[in-house]
Design a protein around this motif. Structure first.
Motif, PDB file in Angstrom:
ATOM      1  N   THR A   1       0.899  -1.131   0.031  1.00 12.60           N
ATOM      2  CA  THR A   1      -0.032  -0.165  -0.185  1.00 12.60           C
ATOM      3  C   THR A   1       0.846   1.443   0.022  1.00 12.60           C
ATOM      4  OG1 THR A   1      -1.821  -1.095   1.162  1.00 12.60           O
ATOM      5  CG2 THR A   1      -1.879   1.129   1.173  1.00 12.60           C
TER       6      THR A   1
ATOM      7  N   GLN B   1       2.410   2.047  -3.304  1.00 15.83           N
ATOM      8  CA  GLN B   1       1.285   2.574  -4.149  1.00 15.83           C
ATOM      9  C   GLN B   1       1.030   4.115  -3.952  1.00 15.83           C
ATOM     10  OE1 GLN B   1      -1.781  -0.156  -3.729  1.00 15.83           O
ATOM     11  NE2 GLN B   1      -0.944  -1.594  -5.317  1.00 15.83           N
TER      12      GLN B   1
ATOM     13  N   THR C   1       3.997   6.458  -4.879  1.00 14.21           N
ATOM     14  CA  THR C   1       3.866   7.023  -6.268  1.00 14.21           C
ATOM     15  C   THR C   1       2.867   7.877  -6.634  1.00 14.21           C
ATOM     16  OG1 THR C   1       4.584   4.549  -6.846  1.00 14.21           O
ATOM     17  CG2 THR C   1       3.636   5.766  -8.746  1.00 14.21           C
TER      18      THR C   1
END
Length: 78
Positions: A31, A34, A37
């Motif tokens: 998590t 992600q 990013t």
């Protein structure tokens, strides 16, 4: 900034949603990668977009001038 915020927020959200179990670390790291990013690209591009929008907005009123005992707005000569 994107690193710290995504690190902290993903930790809190995964702990609230999943609790602490044997797969917590792997779920959190997935998590977090992600979230980082998204946060990195958001922190890079959003300020530029917002700057472009803010350049088009004029927040300052034209200064007042006294002409023949009346207050009038200064005109643009350009």
């Amino acid at each position: 900034m994107a690193f710290c915020m995504s690190f902290f927020i993903s930790f809190i959200l995964v702990s609230i949603n999943r609790g602490y179990d044997h797969q917590f670390l792997s779920a959190w790291l997935k998590t977090w990668s992600q979230a980082f990013t998204c946060a990195f690209f958001g922190a890079y591009f959003f300020p530029r977009v917002i700057q472009q929008i803010m350049r088009r907005i004029n927040f300052v009123e034209k200064p007042l001038m006294i002409e023949k005992d009346l207050l009038v707005r200064e005109e643009d000569n350009g």
